[in-house]
Motif scaffolding. Structure first.
Motif, mmCIF file in Angstrom:
data_model
loop_
_atom_site.group_PDB
_atom_site.id
_atom_site.type_symbol
_atom_site.label_atom_id
_atom_site.label_comp_id
_atom_site.label_asym_id
_atom_site.label_seq_id
_atom_site.Cartn_x
_atom_site.Cartn_y
_atom_site.Cartn_z
ATOM 1 N N SER A 144 19.309 106.848 63.061
ATOM 2 C CA SER A 144 18.850 107.818 64.053
ATOM 3 C C SER A 144 18.383 107.118 65.330
ATOM 4 N N ASN A 146 15.874 106.739 67.036
ATOM 5 C CA ASN A 146 14.429 106.601 67.244
ATOM 6 C C ASN A 146 14.002 105.274 66.649
ATOM 7 N N GLU A 147 12.856 105.210 66.025
ATOM 8 C CA GLU A 147 12.374 103.897 65.552
ATOM 9 C C GLU A 147 13.229 103.308 64.433
ATOM 10 N N ASP A 148 14.114 104.117 63.887
ATOM 11 C CA ASP A 148 15.006 103.631 62.837
ATOM 12 C C ASP A 148 16.125 102.743 63.403
ATOM 13 N N LYS A 175 20.323 112.394 65.710
ATOM 14 C CA LYS A 175 19.203 112.811 66.576
ATOM 15 C C LYS A 175 19.449 112.441 68.038
ATOM 16 N N LEU A 178 17.191 113.120 70.960
ATOM 17 C CA LEU A 178 16.001 112.324 71.280
ATOM 18 C C LEU A 178 16.289 111.225 72.295
ATOM 19 N N ARG A 179 17.497 111.252 72.836
ATOM 20 C CA ARG A 179 17.894 110.230 73.800
ATOM 21 C C ARG A 179 16.919 110.201 74.977
ATOM 22 N N GLN A 180 16.564 108.983 75.372
ATOM 23 C CA GLN A 180 15.640 108.838 76.509
ATOM 24 C C GLN A 180 16.294 108.013 77.607
ATOM 25 N N ASP A 183 18.188 104.423 77.248
ATOM 26 C CA ASP A 183 18.802 104.221 75.936
ATOM 27 C C ASP A 183 20.239 103.723 76.030
ATOM 28 N N SER A 204 23.849 115.501 67.105
ATOM 29 C CA SER A 204 22.540 116.125 66.970
ATOM 30 C C SER A 204 22.716 117.405 66.168
ATOM 31 N N ARG A 304 11.440 99.090 67.827
ATOM 32 C CA ARG A 304 12.410 100.119 68.149
ATOM 33 C C ARG A 304 13.791 99.594 68.506
ATOM 34 N N TRP A 305 13.846 98.714 69.425
ATOM 35 C CA TRP A 305 15.176 98.283 69.836
ATOM 36 C C TRP A 305 15.455 96.836 69.455
#
Ligand code: GDP
Length: 307
Positions: A144, A146-148, A175, A178-180, A183, A204, A304-305
């Motif tokens: 996903s 996010n933090e995954d 997800k 949740l793109r920011q 990214d 999504s 996170r990344w």
């Protein structure tokens, strides 16, 4: 020509009596779909019969008479380099031969050769490999946004996928809503890591983004295996694909009170479209071999990344 039930469930060999596909397992008992007895059967694995043959991976020739006598197991699959003795036991997704007993317990006598299999292995070889899914046409390696997110983990999965046999790997970034800002860089990183080894799709379940790409793999008679950490959105995608009819199907499948909803269960489900999905347990729930670093890092923002 009429397609038999076992073929609807993905069997592509000669249609003979006594072939089933494991849709779920409960201890020594297996729920099989088959052409006999109304389309499904509960069959038992005889414990003593499933000890791996001496010499492990070797082909064992046993006459059918001997097989009948022992109710035993004979391995006819060509040995696969990465296969370990416990892979000889049937798991969800396996095609098996069973001996039907109308008066008592039916017995599984053989696991038929797997056309694909996904195993996780301990890089240090201290622990045994674990087979997570078999006989899939496509494996969705899910992560996903996010933090995954970890390109290193995807790299590891794709390395494992090199040995998986006749199937295609697709990296599914979940997800996507949740793109920011910023990214893009990480998505590009992922594309570089994956390179030509797999397709990448972003989805999504909330906005419907990418669902048409998913549907390209979800076709009648085809099996898709979902793999990825717990929480990446496997059940949500499954529910989305299944649509409204799903809840009803689930109730019917509650043939046993146990197992189905436990975190370690792995079920093969047929979707209303006729495609099948094998949902593997969340990797972290059962302890990812060689993944302890990432278990620790989960939830830490700095992770996170991390590559
Ligand atoms: P599983 O453990 O892999 O089966 O993950 P779930 O399907 O249970 O999803 C875990 C959480 O992620 C739930 O709270 C879902 O609502 C959420 N989730 C699933 N898909 C999406 C998505 O596309 N976007 C967002 N933002 N959340 C999602």
């Amino acid at each position: 020509m009429q397609v038999t039930r076992i073929e609807q469930f993905g069997w592509r060999g000669a249609v003979e009596p006594g072939i089933g596909r494991v849709v779920s397992s409960h201890g020594d008992y297996y729920h099989l779909v088959c052409n006999e007895t109304g389309g499904e059967i509960i069959a038992r694995k005889k414990k003593s019969a499933w000890k791996p043959p001496a010499g492990g991976d070797k082909r064992v020739a046993v006459s059918s008479a001997a097989l009948r006598e022992t109710g035993g197991f004979v391995r006819t699959a060509r040995p696969v380099r990465s296969e370990t003795p416990e892979a000889l036991s049937p798991i969800t997704g396996d095609f098996v031969r069973f001996r039907y007993n109308p008066h008592g317990e039916s017995l599984i006598t053989e696991v038929l050769p797997r056309r694909s299999h996904f195993e996780r292995k301990d890089p240090t070889a201290k622990r045994k490999a674990q087979t997570l899914a078999v006989n899939f046409d496509t494996i969705f390696i899910m992560m996903s946004l996010n933090e995954d997110f970890s390109t290193a983990r995807i790299d590891r999965y794709l390395t494992l996928a090199e040995d998986m046999g006749d199937a295609e790997a697709v990296v599914v970034v979940t997800k996507a809503d949740l793109r920011q800002d910023g990214d893009e860089e990480f998505i590009n990183d992922l594309a570089e890591t994956v390179d030509a080894r797999a397709k990448i799709i972003s989805i999504s379940a909330f906005t419907g983004e990418g669902m048409e790409s998913v549907l390209e793999y979800v076709k009648p008679g085809r099996t898709v295996a979902f793999i990825g950490s717990s929480g990446v959105g496997k059940s949500t995608l499954l529910n989305t694909l299944a649509g409204e009819e799903w809840a009803a199907t689930q109730e019917i499948q509650e043939w046993s009170g146990k197992g189905r909803h436990t975190t370690t269960s792995r079920d093969l489900s047929m979707l209303p479209s006729g495609a099948m999905v094998i949902d593997t347990p969340g990797i972290r729930e059962i302890g990812m071999i060689g993944e302890t670093d990432e278990v620790r890092a989960k939830g830490s923002a700095s992770h996170r990344w991390r590559k």
